[in-house]
Scaffold this active site. Structure first.
Site, PDB file in Angstrom:
ATOM      1  N   ASP A   1     -25.888   4.114 -32.243  1.00  0.00           N
ATOM      2  CA  ASP A   1     -27.242   4.320 -31.466  1.00  0.00           C
ATOM      3  C   ASP A   1     -27.481   3.768 -30.173  1.00  0.00           C
ATOM      4  O   ASP A   1     -28.478   3.102 -30.074  1.00  0.00           O
ATOM      5  CB  ASP A   1     -28.650   5.136 -31.678  1.00  0.00           C
TER       6      ASP A   1
ATOM      7  N   MET B   1     -33.598  10.724 -35.083  1.00  0.00           N
ATOM      8  CA  MET B   1     -33.969   9.739 -33.953  1.00  0.00           C
ATOM      9  C   MET B   1     -34.078   8.389 -33.757  1.00  0.00           C
ATOM     10  O   MET B   1     -33.310   8.009 -34.472  1.00  0.00           O
ATOM     11  CB  MET B   1     -36.065   9.703 -33.398  1.00  0.00           C
ATOM     12  N   HIS B   2     -33.780   8.132 -32.379  1.00  0.00           N
ATOM     13  CA  HIS B   2     -33.105   6.243 -32.683  1.00  0.00           C
ATOM     14  C   HIS B   2     -33.920   5.589 -33.571  1.00  0.00           C
ATOM     15  O   HIS B   2     -33.203   4.876 -34.703  1.00  0.00           O
ATOM     16  CB  HIS B   2     -33.665   5.652 -31.273  1.00  0.00           C
ATOM     17  N   ALA B   3     -35.354   5.532 -34.370  1.00  0.00           N
ATOM     18  CA  ALA B   3     -35.701   4.871 -34.844  1.00  0.00           C
ATOM     19  C   ALA B   3     -35.543   5.027 -36.564  1.00  0.00           C
ATOM     20  O   ALA B   3     -35.692   3.872 -37.508  1.00  0.00           O
ATOM     21  CB  ALA B   3     -37.257   4.719 -34.635  1.00  0.00           C
TER      22      ALA B   3
ATOM     23  N   ASP C   1     -32.918  11.715 -29.737  1.00  0.00           N
ATOM     24  CA  ASP C   1     -33.642   9.974 -29.029  1.00  0.00           C
ATOM     25  C   ASP C   1     -33.142  10.758 -27.413  1.00  0.00           C
ATOM     26  O   ASP C   1     -32.116  11.232 -26.935  1.00  0.00           O
ATOM     27  CB  ASP C   1     -33.499   9.789 -29.418  1.00  0.00           C
TER      28      ASP C   1
END
Lengths: 93, 1333
Positions: free
Chosen positions: B1179, B1301-1303, B1274
């Site tokens: 990402d 999600m990115h995180a 995301d």
């Protein structure tokens, strides 16, 4: 309802009797045990055996495509199909 | 779904499987099915176009559109998406057919994105006045082969009707024939099945049917590889004799011929696996009595079929037919689901091996009476392994069509299988006619048998009719001044050697040594040892080397079984041979008598006797005659051009038959034998010194010792003429590593003691790319056979028992005529010849080189030393209280094989009440008992077997796991870590306390063993911080997080504590080691994200499982200056990479900011000429995306830390000062929260600094592929952030989407998803880099 008319001459034409007998032999039962509207799959008929049957009937001049046969695998439906292809009225004699 | 309806519906189960397969491999075009109908004649093009378009309008599946929905993919019919027939006129082209082919190939080779592209396409190429080809390509999501055929027939029907309205295929109907059926009904049926009872029953059937089934395997025993690209296709008609035979056989057996053919082909497949049972795949059409009977759709399923060998031909066919029938009844249950139910997901474990597809119909597509048509199938979908297909009605025609995955099979192999299968089928039919069984059918064709019995063994070569003695005496006479032997401090010329050995030989003759006498030798490695061996031979006798490290009892058994004339030993060991006539070196005569030696041995006399481990506990002595060893040495001398200038190192113990060529080859060639001091072979550095000092040209290693040697820095850059390896399998990695370290040739040899040292050889050269290094080609006058259990030759690629023949076979086992007769048998292919049953399993390659595959019995090799497990088991049984014993060689930790002994104790002997030793816990009592037992068993064994045969660990069992056949299930024997394992219990107070800390931090009930890995026990970065803190509390020592990462065991950390001074490794240095793995594979370098720290990659790195390092930002160190640009930073990182991995390819990985830096590193590495493999961006988006973002202030940078710590900053608007953020992190117990203040400052610095550098960075293009993994859940606010943005900065971008999600992307769940994707690509890249090198 079957019409095992024994006096009918042996021709290459398909008869209901022959249909029953061929099917019964393929699934290892006697013709009396198969009702007209029974789903033949429940009697153990599978596509491989069907292919065998249909190929033989095709060879004997019953030009019904395989895909038509497999749609509704009951004796009654098959008899109708065969009749249609032999140019006869689908009503059972 | 009504025609023209836009209602979105979920995919059917069949479609879902394909959906995910295509999404995981978006570049794979194998899911496109395609066929071409070549038409000759007066085709009415307009009518055909009408027919094709109208038929297409009846088929909803061809107009499907799909989208990824919240709960999964959805589909709907879009009339605008219908594949109208495109007309392409090539009639003016130079070669229209060729152009059409190329066009069709290009079209179907384009991978389809089902969310974006049309699933179907049809084209009519006009090639000329009366030549056309109709091309149809449909993605498998829309239809299977049956559906394709249905559509084709419908087009034909409409064309016929159009041409002759009123007549349609002989039917008297007035309409346009019968339209195809409803796709919606097919989906309805699928939904009904999914929710119905029938599905449960089917699931239960398959679970039961496949319980205990063996693992699936293809025809070539190679690990499964995903299908991609065009497969190899081979079509050949089966002749009339075979067809008629098959029909007749089916009639006799009263089975349908397709089932008979399936069964025979399945047996062919099983024979390749060589097991009593295997699993193949059979397709299930799914159309019978179904709404799909007349609907083009994806319905087809692949079912597993278990094939078991049977005594009777008829029974085998019948059982297989029954299994087929029963399977068909439950055939709607998806094969992919069966695979999941059996837990075979993950990696490349398959449900079935080859696919056997019998299509018993043959109806050419007929357009009209005046048109000739020929159907060419271009692609039928992905072929994972191989499909063995048969098409035809058998009475008129039957074609064998093989499709194979080119990653597993070469085109030549496919052709070979076609021939072999056709031959096998005919042979099976003939065998049945003769009343035989399937086992009577040989697997190899007659041509293959000829090649792999005779042609590959055409090794006849003239060898002098001499003995070792006559040969080395000739050298002694010819080159008296040349140096024969040398060792530190001493040298002997050939003349001196001649004198000394003649003197001793005469002395021995006086003591009765002559032909066929055996003289034992128990001397340490020295010139005396060589003199002894030579002298014994000159006296006419055979030498028997003894290992003085053996226990007395074993020694005594050996001595008793050999009728010894004398023992040559030294003063140290003299006492052990009190019962035998001995002669020590101090008593050896130095000067010979004038008279020449009276008798020399004859070629058929014994030259040496070497003892090896015996399976029943009794070691056995192998007697090798002169003619056998002369063949071996003369071959070696000539093959490798060994001459007077060579210096050969003697380092292998005399009890190991490799030493025979070390001792005698120099003497035959006039070279110099450099005798290493006694223990030098264990010390790589000592060896290096010797090699350099004496300019050794030729030496031998067992592979595990070679690995240790290559790891020694001193060995780097050594120049040697030849290095021979034998005794263990040589891995491709070791071969490749050798060539990066040593400048010299490497040869792999193979052979048992029973065949004069080695019988085969292979040049493991720098250019050798074999993934499995072969043992190679037979030496002179030697035969190698790979046979089945009926002694019939096997075709290449099939594993079988290896038999050795030829002049090098030993005479037999000393004093063991029965055993000798068992292992040395007659050669069925060479009248009068002998064969030795090696007990090894091997297979031929097409080029005539042999591959070694392992043992067929209980013999193992540990560091090259041959061990019969039975010998150790016998010894264990002799111990008091042991009523049953089994020994296994296990490799629970990679690269560390060890012997483990399993014992069952006599229950009557177990001391009652020992469970409740007062004051101790049950665990401690158990540990203590375990320690005592281990001690007892070890001491006992030490008196029975040599030290290398004593197991490293023991496990006590009360019951034994059994297979379905009632035999011991060795694979289910437990690993010893939980029982009386090695190093289990803490040995010091520190270790004891450390183990308790581990248990507390991990929330475990029992303290772990001292070698247990913290992370394997369930620890992660967070609990590691707790551990560090706990250690700090207990010992006031801050060992640093880095210490836990690099050596995470109780023993290691306790050792750190006990070491008085050590530097703290706080884990903030320029690099950290993410995994302890030393697999030898090219390493992975993970680049830190914004915060500068790379700890977050730990989960992912461990899941990937190869050596991995994290590179961390210089900004973390307040003393370090900051780099001026990303490129400068990249150069710095490249230097670090160079220090950690000086040579070879590297792989890169970066999340977020780390990805940007990774691309810059890749560019720089290429500039320096380094090979770069995988460059994976998690990402990450190019620098230009961030140019317009505002520069973060320090608080913003800190808030970014929240994200790094896995929290969403948006949810915490109240954290707007540094103190608040830090307090929050500390409260939340995150890793970052526990960093000391200066470190936290470093992280902030890293965030702000890196951010600035990113915004000024301009990417240089990377000449390679970037793998982009997008956090698909995301980027709501930045939908422009896509993989495609990288296309400006790389030659190729491979884009994958993940529901993350990115995180989360470096978290544990993400690691589980991402690791397999990376591993697959890493392995593929490693192989292709290796092949390009």
């Amino acid at each position: 309802m079957k019409s095992p008319d024994q006096t009918e001459a042996r021709t290459t034409e398909m008869t209901m009797a022959r249909l029953c007998t061929d099917v019964a032999r393929m699934i290892g039962e006697s013709p009396e045990e198969i009702a007209d509207d029974d789903n033949l799959v429940d009697h153990g008929l599978d596509s491989m055996r069907m292919l065998d049957l249909v190929s033989r009937w095709n060879d004997d001049g019953v030009a019904v495509p395989f895909s038509d046969f497999i749609e509704r695998p009951t004796l009654r439906d098959w008899w109708e199909l065969v009749q249609r292809h032999q140019g006869r009225d689908p009503e059972v004699s | 779904m009504s025609r023209g309806g836009q209602q979105r519906r979920p995919l059917s189960e069949a479609q879902s499987g394909l959906w995910y397969a295509q999404r995981l491999a978006p570049d794979n075009a194998a899911f496109n099915t395609a066929h071409a109908l070549w038409i000759e004649g007066d085709l009415d093009v307009d009518a055909f176009v009408r027919a094709a378009d109208m038929a297409a309008s009846e088929v909803d599946a061809l107009a499907l559109r799909m989208v990824e929905g919240e709960d999964g993919p959805l589909q709907w019919v879009d009339p605008a998406w219908r594949p109208r027939l495109e007309l392409i006129d090539l009639s003016l082209d130079a070669d229209p057919a060729e152009t059409a082919r190329a066009c069709m190939f290009d079209e179907r080779s384009k991978p389809v994105d089902p969310t974006r592209d049309r699933l179907a396409c049809q084209r009519l190429f006009v090639l000329g006045e009366a030549r056309f080809v109709w091309y149809l390509r449909v993605h498998h999501l829309a239809t299977d082969g049956y559906g394709m055929a249905l559509f084709g027939e419908r087009v034909a029907e409409r064309y016929c009707v159009d041409k002759d309205p009123g007549i349609s295929q002989g039917r008297a109907v007035s309409d346009t024939g019968r339209a195809l059926g409803s796709f919606g009904a097919v989906l309805d049926e699928d939904a009904a099945y999914r929710d119905g009872d029938r599905r449960q029953r089917d699931a239960a059937y398959w679970r039961e049917a496949l319980a205990g089934a063996p693992a699936a395997s293809g025809l070539e025993a190679v690990a499964a590889v995903p299908a991609s690209g065009d497969c190899h296709r081979w079509v050949q008609p089966l002749d009339r004799k075979l067809r008629e035979g098959l029909l007749a056989l089916s009639q006799t057996l009263r089975q349908s011929w397709p089932d008979v053919l399936t069964a025979l082909t399945a047996d062919y497949c099983r024979r390749h696996v060589g097991a009593p049972e295997s699993v193949v795949g059979v397709p299930w059409m799914g159309r019978l009595g179904s709404a799909s009977a007349r609907v083009p759709a994806m319905v087809m399923n692949v079912l597993p079929l278990r094939v078991r060998e049977s005594e009777s031909f008829a029974t085998f066919i019948e059982q297989t037919a029954i299994a087929l029938m029963k399977g068909r009844r439950h055939g709607r249950y998806r094969g992919e689901q069966i695979r999941r139910d059996l837990g075979l997901v993950g990696g490349q474990r398959r449900l079935h091996g080859p696919l056997i597809n019998v299509q018993p119909f043959y109806r050419p597509l007929r357009l009209s009476d005046t048109l000739e048509t020929r159907l060419e199938i271009l692609s039928t979908g992905p072929v994972d392994d191989v499909t063995l297909g048969f098409r035809g009605d058998a009475s008129q025609v039957l074609e064998l069509e093989i499709e194979a995955n080119p990653a597993i099979y070469t085109a030549a192999q496919v052709e070979a299988h076609a021939t072999r299968l056709a031959t096998y089928l005919q042979a099976a039919i003939d065998t049945h006619a003769r009343g035989g069984t399937l086992a009577d059918v040989a697997l190899a064709t007659p041509e293959e048998a000829q090649r792999y019995v005779f042609d590959v063994n055409a090794t006849a070569h003239p060898v002098p009719d001499a003995t070792l003695v006559s040969l080395f005496e000739a050298t002694m006479t010819a080159h008296p001044e040349a140096t024969a032997l040398t060792t530190p401090g001493r040298t002997l010329s050939y003349a001196e050697l001649e004198q000394r050995t003649r003197a001793l030989a005469q002395q021995l003759r006086e003591r009765g040594v002559g032909r066929e006498s055996i003289v034992a030798v128990a001397l340490p490695r020295s010139l005396e040892l060589v003199i002894a061996l030579v002298a014994i031979q000159r006296a006419g006798g055979a030498y028997l080397p003894l290992d003085s490290a053996q226990p007395d009892e074993r020694l005594a058994r050996i001595l008793a079984s050999a009728r010894l004339a004398c023992v040559l030993t030294d003063d140290d060991d003299l006492h052990r041979f009190a019962d035998w006539p001995t002669l020590v070196p101090t008593d050896w005569r130095q000067q010979p008598e004038k008279a020449p030696l009276a008798s020399s041995p004859r070629p058929q006399d014994a030259a040496y006797v070497i003892y090896t481990s015996g399976s029943t506990g009794e070691p056995k002595g192998v007697v090798v005659e002169h003619r056998a060893i002369v063949n071996r040495l003369e071959w070696m001398r000539e093959q490798f051009d060994i001459g007077r200038d060579d210096r050969i190192l003697q380092k292998t113990p005399a009890t190991f038959d490799v030493s025979v060529w070390e001792f005698f080859l120099p003497l035959l060639a006039g070279a110099t034998l450099v005798v290493a001091p006694p223990q030098a072979h264990r010390d790589p550095r000592a060896l290096v010194s010797l090699i350099r000092e004496y300019r050794v040209t030729t030496l031998h290693f067992v592979p595990s010792m070679l690995a240790a040697f290559l790891s020694t820095p001193a060995s780097h850059g050594l120049e040697l003429d030849r290095v021979f390896v034998s005794g263990e399998a040589l891995s491709a990695e070791l071969r490749d590593r050798f060539h990066t370290v040593i400048d010299g040739e490497l040869f792999n040899l193979y052979g048992p003691t029973e065949a004069a040292v080695d019988v085969s050889w292979w040049a493991a050269s720098r250019d050798d790319r074999s993934r499995s290094v072969p043992i190679g080609f037979p030496v002179w006058n030697t035969r190698l056979y790979v046979l089945d259990e009926r002694m019939r030759p096997l075709p290449p690629g099939v594993a079988g028992d290896l038999y050795l023949g030829g002049v090098q076979l030993a005479r037999g086992y000393l004093g063991r005529p029965t055993l000798t007769a068992e292992r040395f048998i007659g050669d069925p292919y060479v009248p009068g010849g002998r064969l030795y049953r090696s007990g090894d399993v091997a297979r031929w390659r097409k080029d005539g080189a042999l591959e070694f595959l392992g043992r067929s019995d209980d013999q193992v090799k540990l560091r090259g030393l041959r061990i019969e497990l039975g010998e150790i088991e016998s010894a264990l049984l002799a111990a008091p209280d042991v009523i049953r014993a089994e020994v296994m060689l296990r490799q629970d930790l990679p690269g560390e094989p060890r012997l483990v002994g399993y014992v069952q104790l006599d229950p009557a002997q177990i001391i009652p009440g020992s469970d409740t030793l007062r004051g101790e816990t049950r665990d401690e009592a158990a540990s203590e008992r375990a320690r005592q037992l281990r001690g007892r068993l070890t001491s006992h064994l030490a008196t029975q077997v040599p030290d290398y045969m004593v197991p490293a660990a023991f496990v006590v069992l009360e019951t034994w796991p059994l297979t379905a056949n009632g035999k011991l299930d060795r694979r289910s024997l437990p690993a010893p870590t939980r029982e009386l394992g090695d190093g289990m219990a803490p040995r010091t107070e520190t270790e004891r306390e450390m183990a308790t800390l581990f248990a507390r931090v991990l929330g475990a009930e029992r303290a772990p063993g001292v070698d247990a890995d913290f992370f394997n026990l369930g620890g992660d970065s967070l609990t590691a911080v707790h551990l560090v803190l706990a250690i700090q509390q207990r010992w006031q020592r801050d060992i640093g997080l880095g210490a836990v990462f690099s050596s995470p065991t109780v023993a290691a950390l306790a050792a750190l504590i006990d070491t008085p001074t050590m530097a703290t490794d706080d884990g903030l240095g320029p690099w950290i080691r993410l995994t302890p793995d030393e697999t030898g594979e090219a390493p992975l370098f993970a680049i830190h994200p914004a915060g500068g720290i790379a700890w977050n990659y730990r989960e992912l790195a461990r899941a990937v499982g190869r050596p991995a390092f994290g590179l961390q930002s210089p900004a973390l160190d307040p003393g370090q200056a900051l780099p001026a640009s990303i490129d400068e930073l990249a150069c710095d990182y490249v230097e670090r990479i160079g220090a950690l991995c000086p040579r070879g390819p590297v792989h890169l990985l970066g999340w977020s900011v780390g990805g940007i830096i990774a691309q810059a590193i890749a560019v720089r590495l290429r500039e320096l000429g380094r090979k770069v493999g995988l460059v994976a961006l998690l990402d990450a988006y190019p620098a230009e995306c961030w140019r317009n973002e505002p520069e973060p202030d320090p608080v913003a940078a800190l808030r970014a830390l929240l994200a790094i710590a896995g929290h969403d900053p948006e949810r915490h608007p109240e954290l707007d000062t540094r103190d608040k953020v830090v307090a929050f992190l500390r409260r939340g117990d995150s890793t970052l929260g526990n960093l000391p203040a200066p470190a936290l400052d470093g992280v902030v610095r890293a965030v702000t600094d890196t951010n600035r550098l990113i915004r000024h960075h301009r990417h240089a293009p990377y000449d390679g592929t970037l793998l982009h993994l997008r956090a698909a859940l995301d980027h709501v606010e930045r939908p422009d952030l896509k993989a495609g943005l990288w296309q400006l900065h790389a030659t190729r971008v491979e884009a994958l989407e993940l529901p993350l999600m990115h995180a989360e992307m470096t978290g544990r769940d993400a690691a589980a998803r991402i690791a397999p994707l990376l591993v697959e690509r890493l392995q593929r890249i490693d192989v292709s880099i290796g092949e390009m090198a």
